[in-house]
Structure formats: structure tokens, C-alpha cells
Write a protein that holds these residues in place. Structure first.
Motif, short mmCIF file in Angstrom:
data_model
loop_
_atom_site.label_atom_id
_atom_site.label_comp_id
_atom_site.label_asym_id
_atom_site.label_seq_id
_atom_site.Cartn_x
_atom_site.Cartn_y
_atom_site.Cartn_z
N LEU A 1 0.81 -1.21 0.00
CA LEU A 1 0.00 0.00 0.00
C LEU A 1 0.85 1.27 0.00
CD1 LEU A 1 -2.80 -0.93 2.53
CD2 LEU A 1 -2.68 -1.37 0.10
N ALA A 2 2.09 1.15 0.43
CA ALA A 2 2.93 2.34 0.54
C ALA A 2 3.52 2.77 -0.79
CB ALA A 2 4.06 2.09 1.53
N ALA A 3 3.48 1.90 -1.82
CA ALA A 3 4.17 2.19 -3.06
C ALA A 3 3.71 3.49 -3.72
CB ALA A 3 4.01 1.01 -4.02
N PRO A 4 2.39 3.76 -3.86
CA PRO A 4 1.99 5.00 -4.51
C PRO A 4 2.43 6.25 -3.76
CG PRO A 4 0.18 3.43 -4.44
CD PRO A 4 1.24 2.92 -3.56
N ALA A 5 2.67 6.11 -2.45
CA ALA A 5 3.03 7.29 -1.66
C ALA A 5 4.49 7.68 -1.82
CB ALA A 5 2.72 7.05 -0.20
N ALA A 6 5.28 6.78 -2.44
CA ALA A 6 6.72 7.02 -2.47
C ALA A 6 7.09 8.30 -3.18
CB ALA A 6 7.41 5.82 -3.13
N ALA A 7 6.33 8.66 -4.20
CA ALA A 7 6.67 9.86 -4.95
C ALA A 7 6.23 11.14 -4.26
CB ALA A 7 6.03 9.78 -6.34
N PRO B 1 -1.76 14.48 5.41
CA PRO B 1 -2.23 14.15 4.05
C PRO B 1 -1.12 13.65 3.13
CG PRO B 1 -3.19 16.21 4.81
CD PRO B 1 -2.14 15.84 5.81
N ALA B 2 0.12 14.08 3.36
CA ALA B 2 1.22 13.64 2.51
C ALA B 2 1.51 12.16 2.67
CB ALA B 2 2.48 14.46 2.82
N ARG B 3 1.05 11.57 3.75
CA ARG B 3 1.28 10.15 3.98
C ARG B 3 0.27 9.26 3.25
NH1 ARG B 3 6.33 9.53 6.24
NH2 ARG B 3 6.57 10.74 8.13
N ARG B 4 -0.79 9.85 2.75
CA ARG B 4 -1.88 9.06 2.20
C ARG B 4 -1.61 8.73 0.73
NH1 ARG B 4 -6.35 13.22 4.61
NH2 ARG B 4 -5.69 13.05 6.80
N SER B 5 -1.96 7.52 0.36
CA SER B 5 -1.75 7.07 -1.01
C SER B 5 -3.03 7.07 -1.83
CB SER B 5 -1.18 5.65 -1.00
OG SER B 5 -2.15 4.73 -0.49
N GLY B 6 -4.18 7.26 -1.18
CA GLY B 6 -5.44 7.19 -1.87
C GLY B 6 -6.07 5.81 -1.87
N ARG B 7 -5.45 4.87 -1.16
CA ARG B 7 -6.00 3.52 -1.06
C ARG B 7 -7.39 3.57 -0.43
NH1 ARG B 7 -5.17 -1.16 -3.69
NH2 ARG B 7 -6.17 -2.82 -2.51
N TRP B 8 -8.32 2.74 -0.93
CA TRP B 8 -9.71 2.82 -0.47
C TRP B 8 -9.87 2.51 1.00
CZ3 TRP B 8 -12.46 -1.20 1.68
CH2 TRP B 8 -11.92 -2.49 1.55
N THR B 9 -8.90 1.80 1.60
CA THR B 9 -9.01 1.43 3.02
C THR B 9 -8.65 2.58 3.96
OG1 THR B 9 -6.74 0.58 2.98
CG2 THR B 9 -8.51 -0.99 2.52
N GLU B 10 -7.92 3.58 3.47
CA GLU B 10 -7.40 4.62 4.37
C GLU B 10 -8.47 5.40 5.13
OE1 GLU B 10 -3.11 5.48 2.17
OE2 GLU B 10 -4.76 6.89 1.94
N TYR C 1 -9.10 10.07 17.43
CA TYR C 1 -9.39 9.47 16.13
C TYR C 1 -9.84 8.03 16.33
CZ TYR C 1 -4.80 7.18 16.36
OH TYR C 1 -3.73 6.43 16.74
N LEU C 2 -10.45 7.49 15.27
CA LEU C 2 -10.98 6.13 15.30
C LEU C 2 -10.38 5.34 14.16
CD1 LEU C 2 -13.13 4.17 16.56
CD2 LEU C 2 -14.71 5.01 14.80
N THR C 3 -9.96 4.11 14.45
CA THR C 3 -9.50 3.17 13.43
C THR C 3 -10.45 1.98 13.41
OG1 THR C 3 -7.16 3.77 13.63
CG2 THR C 3 -7.64 1.58 12.79
N THR C 4 -10.82 1.53 12.22
CA THR C 4 -11.70 0.38 12.10
C THR C 4 -11.12 -0.60 11.09
OG1 THR C 4 -13.04 1.38 10.35
CG2 THR C 4 -13.74 1.77 12.63
N GLY C 5 -11.65 -1.81 11.10
CA GLY C 5 -11.22 -2.84 10.17
C GLY C 5 -12.03 -4.10 10.39
#
Length: 466
Positions: free
Chosen positions: A14-20, A46-55, A69-73
Motif C-alpha cells: 500500500l505504501a508504493a503509490p506514496a513514495a513519490a 495528508p502527505a502520507r496518504r496514497s489514496g487507497r480505499w481502506t485509508e 481518532y478512530l481506526t476500524t477494520g
């Protein structure tokens, strides 16, 4: 070392798109069996986000400052297992084919230094003969539910205080594990204090195992068993992949049973583990000594486990070879009240592989495995195992520690040999599909003590998790 599941690889992808987007690419946390160890707070940037649907599910801010904040899964798993000649063909273990279904959503609420974590479970079994047991079905219940708070100490040290119900995996889960492979994981009720200071982590715990029951919302703390102790981990080097564990665990069971008989058990465990990596090599070596009393007589037991892994990342198919050797003490004489049977306490499920009729008690085990990367998310694993009794004065046990063949009537050591093949496909970063085929051919000890047919098992699994 704890096995990294394919879903962990998915988290790294999931981190790959964020590398740039950032100078130092952020790596999402590895998905764990406990889930509460995952820290998604970096998604506040926001700079850490890749746009993955799970974020959006992983970081839901509840205030402008981002302190709440809340985290779910969720995990949804379907697993089918089909056995032929279960337990080598015994009349009390008929051929079996069943479907396990479980769903485990979770919510992790952070408010400053405080936190509440809740994870219910819906676990059902279809086709288990003669009826579902505690590892098969618990219907709807609370798997985890706890509150904790982090207190700052001197420097960067912190103390986390936690109370409630939780899954606990210590080290490689030889003695305290989550029982993740079966349908109903193992939780504990009680409290923990977790001290982090530099490269050291100290766990202090006093807990009671949770007993899964047949109906919804009826799981309860065990009235007969309890566990307490201290577990220290010290990493070596900046990478953190190498280190040592030193621990003490106390255990009491008012209704313990071994081949020798039944009685009250109070057992103390001292262990030392070395783990690490160097180049393409990984190792994990653990030695444990136990003492105490069973039915008024002394306990003296021990185990030594070793694992050596060699990877070949620059070779086609990226093969990986694994060699394991385990020796676990057994009782010398069932007529002598002194007990030498090692107690694995609360070990991980599927201890020696997908097909694990034998648990880590009175056993010598050798394991040779190989894994290859077939590409496009596919992986193939092959393994061969052999088992002997450590002592001819004791029987063999299953993973929870129940006696399955008494040592009476045979002086043979060889229990049998097992072969296993697994094929997995990481279809998406969240969905893994796998299949396994296992055979266990009985040896002289099994032939001497009862039915001795070859066990065959086919496992099919689909696991969706984010």
C-alpha cells in the motif's frame, strides 16, 4: 520468529503509490493477528496518504487537533477442512469435513493518551462431527475489549496500563499464543503493564484464559487456570530485527491431566530466546526450563527449539529454505509421581503445520521446508516432518495438551512422518486464497497403540482482511 502472513506483504504494498509524494516513504503498519498493535496515526498527515480505499477506515479524526481518532477494520474468513482417518482412524474421531466461518470487525478509539479497543467475533461451524468444540464455534461474542492508557516516564520511556480482554502473542507463541489458525482464537481476561524504554520492552501480566462456550455472549474466564509473569525483549542493533527474549511465566491449573494421572498443577517457566537476521540468514533459538509441583510431586521439564532460514532473493523464484528441530521433554515413568512432561501452556494453533494432530509435549520433531515465489501473488510451500517420542514412559498429546495416545503398551519411539504442500494467492492486498494438502503416515508407536491409518487432510481458505 513470528510468521509474517501474506496480508503483511499487502500492507507494505500500500505504501508504493506514496513514495513519490514524500521524501521518506511511509510504510503502513504490518497487519497483525492482534490488530491493536497497528498504528495508523501517521495518516493524519495528508502527505502520507496514497489514496487507497481502506485509508478512510484507518484514520477518522474526531477533533481538529487530531488527538482523537478512530481506526476500524475487519477480517472475514471461510475455511473448509476435510479429514480422512482423523487421528489415524480412531472410532472417537470419525472422518470429518466441515466449514468454519468467522467475522471479526474491530474499532480502536484513541483520545489523547487513552484508548478503547473493541473486537466482537461471529464464529460458526458447519458439519463438525459429532458436534462443534470450543475451537470451532462460539457464535457471537466479545473476542477483545479493553481500555489502556499510556503514561510518559523519564526520557522517551512510556508505561502502558491495560485491563480487559485481549489476544496475547508473546515471542514466537510457543507458550502464549493467539490460537489464530482454528476458528475461535484464544483471548485472556486480566491486566498488563507494558514498559517501553529504548530498545527494551517489558510485559508484566496477570490473566485468565477465556473459555469459548456454545451460545452467544456466554464466553467466560476459566475458573481453573491462570497465568502470570514477566516477558522482556531487548533488540540489538538499529534495525530491531535481532534481539533476545528473557521471561518468567507462572501457571496454575486445578484440574491438570497427563498420562501419569490428574491433579493440581503449579508450574514455573523460565525461558531464553535469541532471534535475528544477518544477510540472507535468519535464526530463532529458544530454550525453556520448567519446575513446580503436580499432585504434590515435583515437576522438572524442558524444551529446546531451533529454526534456521536461508533466503535466495536474487535467484529465480526467490526460494527460501527452513530447517527446524524441536525436542520437548516427556515423563520418564508414569508410576513415579515426579513429572517430567513439558507443558506448552497456551501455544499457537496449527503448531507443526496445517495438519497438526500432535502437540509440543513429549516429542522430538524435525522439519525441512521450502517456499518459492511463483509471481503474480502466488506462493508455493513444501514441507516434510518426522516425529519421535522424547520419552518412552509417556504418551503423545494434542496441541491443547489432551492425551491422545497413552505410552502404555509400546516401547517404540517413532510416531510418524508428515508431508505437506500449500499454495497461496494474494489476489488483492486484502484478499488471500490458499489451499493445502497434508498426509501423516503413522509409525511404530501409533501401530502399537491403536488404529494406524494414514491421515489425509485438504484445507481450502479465503481470508479478507483490512
Amino acid at each position: 520468529m513470528r510468521r509474517i502472513r501474506p496480508a503483511a506483504v499487502a500492507a507494505m504494498l500500500l505504501a508504493a503509490p506514496a513514495a513519490a509524494q514524500v521524501a521518506e516513504p511511509w510504510q503502513p503498519p504490518v497487519l497483525t493477528t492482534e490488530r491493536y498493535n497497528e498504528d495508523w496515526s501517521d495518516l493524519a498527515d495528508p502527505a502520507r496518504r496514497s489514496g487507497r480505499w481502506t485509508e478512510p477506515f484507518k484514520y477518522m479524526p474526531l477533533d481538529d487537533a487530531g488527538r482523537s481518532y478512530l481506526t476500524t477494520g475487519i477480517e472475514v474468513r471461510l475455511r473448509n477442512e476435510a479429514y480422512r482417518n482423523n487421528l489415524w482412524g480412531g472410532a472417537d474421531a470419525p472422518d470429518d469435513g466441515y466449514l468454519w466461518l468467522r467475522a471479526m470487525p474491530y474499532a480502536d478509539l484513541h483520545v489523547g493518551a487513552a484508548r478503547i479497543f473493541v473486537q466482537p467475533i461471529a464464529a460458526y461451524a458447519i458439519g463438525v462431527q459429532p458436534s462443534p468444540g470450543p475451537v470451532d464455534q462460539t457464535r457471537v461474542d466479545l473476542l477483545q475489549g479493553f481500555a489502556d492508557v499510556v503514561l510518559p516516564l523519564d526520557g522517551e520511556a512510556t508505561l502502558r496500563l491495560r485491563a480487559g480482554r485481549e489476544l496475547i502473542g508473546l515471542g514466537t507463541e510457543r507458550l502464549v499464543g493467539t490460537r489464530y489458525g482454528p476458528n475461535v482464537p484464544l483471548a485472556f481476561d486480566g491486566g498488563r503493564a507494558i514498559l517501553h524504554s529504548g530498545r527494551a520492552t517489558i510485559n508484566l501480566l496477570y490473566v485468565l484464559p477465556v473459555e469459548a462456550r456454545a451460545d452467544s455472549f456466554d464466553d467466560r474466564s476459566s475458573p481453573t487456570r491462570r497465568l502470570w509473569g514477566a516477558y522482556v525483549t531487548r533488540t540489538l542493533g538499529s534495525a530491531g530485527g535481532t534481539g533476545i527474549d528473557l521471561y518468567y511465566l507462572g501457571y496454575r491449573n486445578s484440574r491438570a491431566a497427563f498420562d501419569q494421572g490428574e491433579g493440581r498443577e503449579t508450574r514455573h517457566t523460565i525461558g531464553l530466546r535469541s532471534f535475528g537476521a544477518a544477510g540472507n540468514w535468519r535464526w530463532n533459538v529458544e530454550g525453556v526450563w520448567q519446575f513446580g509441583h503436580f499432585a504434590g510431586a515435583p515437576i522438572r521439564a524442558w524444551t529446546l527449539g531451533t529454526e534456521l532460514v536461508r533466503s535466495f532473493p536474487d535467484t529465480p523464484l526467490k526460494p527460501q529454505l527452513t530447517l527446524r528441530a524441536n525436542i520437548v521433554s516427556g515423563d520418564h515413568d508414569r508410576d513415579d509421581p515426579r513429572l517430567q512432561t513439558f507443558n506448552a501452556l497456551f501455544p499457537k494453533g496449527k503448531y507443526f503445520g496445517e495438519l497438526s494432530p500432535i502437540g509440543p509435549y513429549n516429542i522430538v520433531n524435525a522439519h525441512l521446508g521450502a517456499g518459492i515465489d511463483l509471481g503474480h501473488g502466488f506462493g508455493l510451500g513444501l514441507a516434510g516432518m518426522a516425529f519421535w517420542r522424547e520419552s518412552t514412559g509417556d504418551g503423545i498429546y494434542d496441541i491443547p495438551g489432551h492425551l491422545i495416545r497413552s505410552g502404555e503398551g509400546s516401547d517404540a519411539r517413532f510416531v510418524g512422518k508428515e508431508a505437506e504442500a500449500t499454495l497461496s494467492w494474494l489476489a488483492t492486498p486484502e484478499l488471500e486464497i490458499s489451499a493445502s494438502l497434508s498426509f501423516f503416515k503413522p509409525g511404530a508407536f501409533i501401530r502399537d497403540t491403536g488404529p494406524a491409518r494414514t491421515i489425509r487432510m485438504i484445507g481450502l481458505e479465503s481470508n479478507f482482511r483490512f
